[in-house]
Structure formats: structure tokens, C-alpha cells
Design an enzyme around this catalytic site. Sequence first.
Site, PDB file in Angstrom:
ATOM      1  N   ILE A 188       0.790  -1.337   0.111  1.00 19.69           N
ATOM      2  CA  ILE A 188       0.020   0.064   0.022  1.00 19.69           C
ATOM      3  C   ILE A 188       1.122   1.240  -0.037  1.00 19.69           C
ATOM      4  O   ILE A 188       0.476   2.353  -0.677  1.00 19.69           O
ATOM      5  CB  ILE A 188      -0.920  -0.006   1.323  1.00 19.69           C
ATOM      6  N   ASP A 240      14.545   0.931  10.859  1.00 20.53           N
ATOM      7  CA  ASP A 240      13.671   0.098  11.603  1.00 20.53           C
ATOM      8  C   ASP A 240      13.171   1.240  12.522  1.00 20.53           C
ATOM      9  O   ASP A 240      13.509   2.338  12.943  1.00 20.53           O
ATOM     10  CB  ASP A 240      14.292  -0.793  12.507  1.00 20.53           C
ATOM     11  N   LEU A 275       4.079  -5.437  10.843  1.00 23.05           N
ATOM     12  CA  LEU A 275       4.020  -6.961  10.314  1.00 23.05           C
ATOM     13  C   LEU A 275       2.432  -7.032  10.004  1.00 23.05           C
ATOM     14  O   LEU A 275       1.725  -6.553  10.977  1.00 23.05           O
ATOM     15  CB  LEU A 275       4.556  -7.725  11.266  1.00 23.05           C
ATOM     16  N   LYS A 276       2.228  -7.867   9.060  1.00 25.18           N
ATOM     17  CA  LYS A 276       0.588  -7.859   8.924  1.00 25.18           C
ATOM     18  C   LYS A 276      -0.048  -9.209   8.746  1.00 25.18           C
ATOM     19  O   LYS A 276      -1.295  -9.282   8.245  1.00 25.18           O
ATOM     20  CB  LYS A 276       0.319  -6.992   7.783  1.00 25.18           C
ATOM     21  N   SER A 327      -7.249  -0.816  10.437  1.00 27.51           N
ATOM     22  CA  SER A 327      -7.908  -1.946   9.660  1.00 27.51           C
ATOM     23  C   SER A 327      -9.321  -2.260  10.110  1.00 27.51           C
ATOM     24  O   SER A 327      -9.561  -1.740  11.341  1.00 27.51           O
ATOM     25  CB  SER A 327      -6.974  -3.125  10.080  1.00 27.51           C
ATOM     26  N   TYR A 339      -2.397  -9.608  15.552  1.00 22.04           N
ATOM     27  CA  TYR A 339      -2.183  -8.462  14.449  1.00 22.04           C
ATOM     28  C   TYR A 339      -3.291  -7.383  14.771  1.00 22.04           C
ATOM     29  O   TYR A 339      -3.209  -6.420  14.948  1.00 22.04           O
ATOM     30  CB  TYR A 339      -2.085  -9.129  13.360  1.00 22.04           C
ATOM     31  N   LYS A 374      -3.511  -3.324  16.361  1.00 19.89           N
ATOM     32  CA  LYS A 374      -4.113  -2.035  15.766  1.00 19.89           C
ATOM     33  C   LYS A 374      -5.177  -1.249  16.696  1.00 19.89           C
ATOM     34  O   LYS A 374      -5.248  -0.212  16.802  1.00 19.89           O
ATOM     35  CB  LYS A 374      -5.046  -2.506  14.357  1.00 19.89           C
ATOM     36  N   ASN A 405     -10.446  -4.388   2.571  1.00 18.56           N
ATOM     37  CA  ASN A 405      -9.448  -5.170   1.875  1.00 18.56           C
ATOM     38  C   ASN A 405      -9.046  -4.749   0.476  1.00 18.56           C
ATOM     39  O   ASN A 405      -9.662  -4.948  -0.485  1.00 18.56           O
ATOM     40  CB  ASN A 405     -10.321  -6.826   1.403  1.00 18.56           C
ATOM     41  N   PHE A 438     -11.668 -21.048   1.943  1.00 20.01           N
ATOM     42  CA  PHE A 438     -11.947 -21.565   3.386  1.00 20.01           C
ATOM     43  C   PHE A 438     -13.402 -21.484   3.719  1.00 20.01           C
ATOM     44  O   PHE A 438     -13.733 -20.303   4.300  1.00 20.01           O
ATOM     45  CB  PHE A 438     -11.004 -20.665   4.142  1.00 20.01           C
ATOM     46  N   ARG A 484     -16.323  -9.855   1.705  1.00 23.81           N
ATOM     47  CA  ARG A 484     -15.366  -8.808   2.048  1.00 23.81           C
ATOM     48  C   ARG A 484     -15.802  -7.586   1.309  1.00 23.81           C
ATOM     49  O   ARG A 484     -16.200  -7.687   0.292  1.00 23.81           O
ATOM     50  CB  ARG A 484     -14.010  -9.295   1.972  1.00 23.81           C
TER      51      ARG A 484
HETATM   52  P1  NAD Z   1       3.522  -4.467   3.411  1.00 27.76           P
HETATM   53  O1  NAD Z   1       4.096  -5.597   4.391  1.00 27.76           O
HETATM   54  O2  NAD Z   1       3.608  -4.650   1.953  1.00 27.76           O
HETATM   55  O3  NAD Z   1       4.228  -3.015   3.922  1.00 27.76           O
HETATM   56  C1  NAD Z   1       4.706  -2.724   5.259  1.00 27.76           C
HETATM   57  C2  NAD Z   1       5.876  -2.213   5.103  1.00 27.76           C
HETATM   58  O4  NAD Z   1       6.480  -1.773   6.300  1.00 27.76           O
HETATM   59  C3  NAD Z   1       7.112  -3.128   4.483  1.00 27.76           C
HETATM   60  O5  NAD Z   1       7.810  -2.620   3.341  1.00 27.76           O
HETATM   61  C4  NAD Z   1       8.169  -3.492   5.576  1.00 27.76           C
HETATM   62  O6  NAD Z   1       9.415  -3.756   5.293  1.00 27.76           O
HETATM   63  C5  NAD Z   1       7.935  -2.274   6.383  1.00 27.76           C
HETATM   64  N1  NAD Z   1       8.178  -2.567   7.858  1.00 27.76           N
HETATM   65  C6  NAD Z   1       7.539  -3.594   8.642  1.00 27.76           C
HETATM   66  N2  NAD Z   1       8.263  -3.417   9.898  1.00 27.76           N
HETATM   67  C7  NAD Z   1       8.875  -2.413   9.788  1.00 27.76           C
HETATM   68  C8  NAD Z   1       9.813  -1.698  10.842  1.00 27.76           C
HETATM   69  N3  NAD Z   1       9.863  -2.070  12.014  1.00 27.76           N
HETATM   70  N4  NAD Z   1      10.518  -0.386  10.489  1.00 27.76           N
HETATM   71  C9  NAD Z   1      10.523  -0.181   8.940  1.00 27.76           C
HETATM   72  N5  NAD Z   1       9.692  -0.758   8.250  1.00 27.76           N
HETATM   73  C10 NAD Z   1       8.839  -1.672   8.516  1.00 27.76           C
HETATM   74  O7  NAD Z   1       1.905  -4.309   3.855  1.00 27.76           O
HETATM   75  P2  NAD Z   1       0.917  -3.460   3.352  1.00 27.76           P
HETATM   76  O8  NAD Z   1      -0.183  -4.481   2.925  1.00 27.76           O
HETATM   77  O9  NAD Z   1       1.316  -2.417   2.225  1.00 27.76           O
HETATM   78  O10 NAD Z   1       0.393  -2.693   4.706  1.00 27.76           O
HETATM   79  C11 NAD Z   1       0.534  -1.341   4.985  1.00 27.76           C
HETATM   80  C12 NAD Z   1      -0.049  -1.356   6.338  1.00 27.76           C
HETATM   81  O11 NAD Z   1      -1.661  -1.338   6.176  1.00 27.76           O
HETATM   82  C13 NAD Z   1       0.256  -2.301   7.701  1.00 27.76           C
HETATM   83  O12 NAD Z   1       0.458  -1.150   8.634  1.00 27.76           O
HETATM   84  C14 NAD Z   1      -1.137  -3.004   7.670  1.00 27.76           C
HETATM   85  O13 NAD Z   1      -1.086  -3.562   8.871  1.00 27.76           O
HETATM   86  C15 NAD Z   1      -2.327  -1.908   7.197  1.00 27.76           C
HETATM   87  N6  NAD Z   1      -3.204  -2.811   6.814  1.00 27.76           N
HETATM   88  C16 NAD Z   1      -3.073  -3.482   5.628  1.00 27.76           C
HETATM   89  C17 NAD Z   1      -4.005  -4.432   4.869  1.00 27.76           C
HETATM   90  C18 NAD Z   1      -3.957  -5.237   3.878  1.00 27.76           C
HETATM   91  O14 NAD Z   1      -4.905  -5.953   3.653  1.00 27.76           O
HETATM   92  N7  NAD Z   1      -2.927  -5.434   3.158  1.00 27.76           N
HETATM   93  C19 NAD Z   1      -5.431  -4.183   5.498  1.00 27.76           C
HETATM   94  C20 NAD Z   1      -5.708  -3.348   6.723  1.00 27.76           C
HETATM   95  C21 NAD Z   1      -4.456  -3.007   7.176  1.00 27.76           C
HETATM   96  N1  UFG Z   2      -9.501 -17.007   1.350  1.00 32.20           N
HETATM   97  C1  UFG Z   2      -9.568 -18.191   0.911  1.00 32.20           C
HETATM   98  N2  UFG Z   2      -8.497 -18.742   0.429  1.00 32.20           N
HETATM   99  C2  UFG Z   2      -7.332 -18.345   0.651  1.00 32.20           C
HETATM  100  C3  UFG Z   2      -7.318 -17.077   1.286  1.00 32.20           C
HETATM  101  C4  UFG Z   2      -8.267 -16.304   1.650  1.00 32.20           C
HETATM  102  O1  UFG Z   2     -10.694 -18.689   0.821  1.00 32.20           O
HETATM  103  O2  UFG Z   2      -6.303 -18.925   0.114  1.00 32.20           O
HETATM  104  C5  UFG Z   2     -10.869 -16.320   1.960  1.00 32.20           C
HETATM  105  C6  UFG Z   2     -10.541 -16.044   3.452  1.00 32.20           C
HETATM  106  O3  UFG Z   2     -11.046 -17.081   4.125  1.00 32.20           O
HETATM  107  C7  UFG Z   2     -11.626 -14.883   3.545  1.00 32.20           C
HETATM  108  C8  UFG Z   2     -11.225 -13.905   2.278  1.00 32.20           C
HETATM  109  O4  UFG Z   2     -10.733 -15.006   1.107  1.00 32.20           O
HETATM  110  O5  UFG Z   2     -12.897 -15.118   3.601  1.00 32.20           O
HETATM  111  C9  UFG Z   2     -10.519 -12.898   2.373  1.00 32.20           C
HETATM  112  O6  UFG Z   2      -9.440 -13.275   3.025  1.00 32.20           O
HETATM  113  P1  UFG Z   2      -8.085 -12.425   2.985  1.00 32.20           P
HETATM  114  O7  UFG Z   2      -7.107 -13.265   4.002  1.00 32.20           O
HETATM  115  O8  UFG Z   2      -7.631 -11.826   1.629  1.00 32.20           O
HETATM  116  O9  UFG Z   2      -8.701 -11.120   4.021  1.00 32.20           O
HETATM  117  P2  UFG Z   2      -9.158 -10.942   5.486  1.00 32.20           P
HETATM  118  O10 UFG Z   2     -10.448 -10.539   5.134  1.00 32.20           O
HETATM  119  O11 UFG Z   2      -9.126 -12.069   6.079  1.00 32.20           O
HETATM  120  O12 UFG Z   2      -8.155 -10.031   6.055  1.00 32.20           O
HETATM  121  C10 UFG Z   2      -7.686  -8.771   5.409  1.00 32.20           C
HETATM  122  C11 UFG Z   2      -6.249  -8.288   5.961  1.00 32.20           C
HETATM  123  C12 UFG Z   2      -6.005  -8.169   7.501  1.00 32.20           C
HETATM  124  C13 UFG Z   2      -7.266  -7.243   7.784  1.00 32.20           C
HETATM  125  C14 UFG Z   2      -8.640  -7.603   7.215  1.00 32.20           C
HETATM  126  C15 UFG Z   2      -9.625  -6.335   7.393  1.00 32.20           C
HETATM  127  O13 UFG Z   2      -5.275  -9.370   5.655  1.00 32.20           O
HETATM  128  O14 UFG Z   2      -4.896  -7.357   7.784  1.00 32.20           O
HETATM  129  O15 UFG Z   2      -8.393  -7.658   5.950  1.00 32.20           O
HETATM  130  O16 UFG Z   2      -9.165  -5.196   7.066  1.00 32.20           O
HETATM  131  F1  UFG Z   2      -7.162  -7.048   9.040  1.00 32.20           F
END
Ligand code: NAD
Ligand code: UFG
Length: 341
Positions: free
Chosen positions: A12, A58, A83-84, A124, A149, A153, A179, A218, A231
Site C-alpha cells: 500500500i 527500523d 507486520l501484517k 484496519s 495482529y 491495531k 480489503n 476456506f 469482504r
Molecule cells: P507490506 O508488508 O507490504 O508493507 C509494510 C512495510 O513496512 C514493508 O515495506 C515492511 O518492510 C515495512 N516494515 C515492517 N516493519 C517495519 C519496521 N519495524 N521498520 C520499518 N519498516 C518496517 O504491507 P501493506 O499491505 O502495504 O500494509 C501496510 C499497512 O496497512 C500495515 O500497517 C498493515 O497492517 C495495514 N493494513 C493492511 C491491509 C491489507 O490488507 N494489506 C489491511 C488493513 C491494514
Molecule cells: N480466503 C480463501 N482462500 C485463501 C485466502 C483467503 O478462501 O487462500 C478467503 C478467506 O477465508 C476470507 C477471504 O478469502 O474469507 C479474504 O481473506 P484475506 O486473507 O484476503 O483477507 P481478510 O479479510 O481475512 O483480512 C484482510 C487483511 C487483514 C485485515 C482484514 C480487515 O489481511 O490484515 O482484511 O481489513 F485485518
Amino acid sequence: MQVLVTGGAGYIGSHTVLSLLENNVDVIVYDNLVNSSIESIDRVEKLTGKKVEFVEGDICDKEKLSRVFKQFSIDAVIHFAALKAVGESAEIPLSYYQNNVHGTVCLLEVMQQHKVHNFIFSSSATVYGEENNVPYVETMKLGTPSSPYGASKVMVERILADLALSDSKFRAVSLRYFNPIGAHESGAIGEDPKGIPNNLLPYVAQVAVGKRDKLRIFGDDYPTKDGSCERDYLHVMDLAQGHVAALDWLNRHPDFSGVEAFNLGTGNGVSVFAIVKAFEQAINKKIPFEVSPRRVGDLPAFWANASKANKELNWQANRSLEQMMTDTWRWQSKNPNGFLI
Ligand code: NAD
Ligand code: UFG
């Protein structure tokens, strides 16, 4: 305007950096590359023709962070670094609290020392927990997420609220993402999970490109229209623009202090089966799948009430489900091994 983007090399973050540059914001990325590659930043520079300052570090390293705040005149921080992986967070919870909670506290301390007050946080939908009914609205009480996780948040949102009570200059926006999927329309940047993808779309895309043999869905016995989970999927470029809108909101509200939360989603729930069908239609190819048992911790269905962001941020998720699929596929097919070149 200069913005520090922690975690800006990630999925993101890199798309948001691109949107910020397109809106003439100068960006400094601070990332330890634990889950990303510097290649994403190189590609953002190529796409925009603009320079990104990059510091490898970091967020727990307060001395290094402090040097960055001294070197640049930072107006605001957008904080993605975390971490996510939901499942992993139950196996190594201490790492998640250390990185996501302690790391955020370190960042906030350094911001305070350097008198930087504007903060945008990656929260999130998971903070609503299982107590709240859908659609989720920002006025609901924070719930109890099913993973460390998610708990990290909720904890950070709580810390932001306490900090705002103690410091009348602190101005924070919590963006609660639903999502995010898809990729930039160029196909040059996108989501590049390490190892086996946890999330649905990266998994589907890897099946499509032949890296995995089939998708496991799943659960098909949830109380939803077709039995699979629903979602609120939104395009990552819409989400990126939500950050530009949040920054603009802070600029338009110079007298604001405190913390304001906004849901960023489309307002629609889409099932796993519907995603598979939409992807198949977009690429004109079948995705092999099997139905597997439910995944622990998954909620049956949730989506956003995004009215507050629509009204106050002047933001809306505009891109269609079809575009989310086509852009995911463009990225995956052009980069079958992600940023590894
Ligand atoms: P991502 O893992 O691609 O990006 C996170 C970045 O943070 C990475 O580049 C990683 O190297 C860096 N990072 C992690 N720990 C660090 C540290 N201690 N110091 C410096 N850098 C560090 O994940 P993303 O999907 O881009 O998510 C970005 C943010 O959005 C996260 O906070 C995640 O929790 C939040 N979020 C993501 C989703 C999703 O579905 N992707 C949904 C809701 C919230
Ligand atoms: N799913 C499958 N097969 C897979 C992966 C996922 O069936 O291999 C299903 C899951 O069971 C769920 C849906 O697809 O029903 C979406 O799953 P994701 O793992 O893509 O997303 P989640 O909604 O579980 O979680 C995401 C982020 C979290 C965040 C949450 C709410 O990964 O970080 O959205 O924002 F907390």
C-alpha cells in the site's frame, strides 16, 4: 510539503508514495525492507519521473529516526510500517507487539521531540472485532479482534487517543482499510507476498500464473448468499488516493486536534466465489479450486459504511471490481516473481 512515509516500500505504501508524488508532495520513505524490496521505489520513481528519498531503517531505531527528522523538514508522517500476517501473529505475538505497538510508540516519541504533529495511521477493519454488526461505522466501539495482529491495531488506536488527550497539538487520522487488492494500472508495482500468500487475491493470481496448482476456498457453509465469506474489496489506487485526501483534510482543518477515524472501503460485500468468478472473467481462464474447512478467526461477512470518508474527505472508491481483477493480473503476469529480477 514533505511527508515521511514509514513502510513506503511495501504494497500500500508504494502505491501511496506514487499518488503523493503525483500530487506534488515530497516523500521520504523509511523502511527496513523486512517485507518489501527497494525495487518498488525505483519503479515508482520511473513511473512518476520524480525522486524519492529513501532511508533503510527500523521504526524501533529512535536514533536513526531522529536523524531523519533533523535532516528533513517533515510536515506529516504516514505510518504504514507494520507486520501484517494474521496467522503468523498468533505464532509470534511478541514480534507483532514489538514491531507494531512498540515501533509506533518509538515513532510517536521521535515526532514529539521534533515537534511534528500530523499523523496518518494504517488501521484496519479488523478493529471492529466480532461484536459489531455490519456495515461497520466509525461511531461503533472498538471490538476484540481475533488475532494479535488485530489487537495491535486496536492498541495503537487507543494510544493515539490517549496521546491526543495529553497533547493538544497532536493531529491524527486513523484510516481503517477494508480489503485492498489490485495494482497500479501500469502493472509495474503491486503486491509481492513472500512465500505462500495469506490473502485471497495474491493466491488466486499465483494460481492463474501457474505458481500454485489450486486455490483453497476456506468454507462454503457461512450464513452468506453463497456460503463463502464476504469482504469489502477496494482498489489499492483508490486506497492510495484516500491518503492524499486525508492529508488534504488535515491541511483544510488547521484548527483540528485529536484523532479522527475514517473507513476506507466501497460499501459492498463480495463473496470468495464471486471473486474467483470475476477473476476468471477478467483473464478468460478457469481458476482451479477446492472447498476446504473454515479458516480459524475468519468472520462471515463485513463491509464498510464509507459515508464519512465520502462526505468529509471528498473521497470515494471509484474503481470497479473488474478493474481490480485486470490490474492484479497485469501486475502478476508481467512480474511472475514479483520484484525479483
Ligand atoms: P507490506 O508488508 O507490504 O508493507 C509494510 C512495510 O513496512 C514493508 O515495506 C515492511 O518492510 C515495512 N516494515 C515492517 N516493519 C517495519 C519496521 N519495524 N521498520 C520499518 N519498516 C518496517 O504491507 P501493506 O499491505 O502495504 O500494509 C501496510 C499497512 O496497512 C500495515 O500497517 C498493515 O497492517 C495495514 N493494513 C493492511 C491491509 C491489507 O490488507 N494489506 C489491511 C488493513 C491494514
Ligand atoms: N480466503 C480463501 N482462500 C485463501 C485466502 C483467503 O478462501 O487462500 C478467503 C478467506 O477465508 C476470507 C477471504 O478469502 O474469507 C479474504 O481473506 P484475506 O486473507 O484476503 O483477507 P481478510 O479479510 O481475512 O483480512 C484482510 C487483511 C487483514 C485485515 C482484514 C480487515 O489481511 O490484515 O482484511 O481489513 F485485518
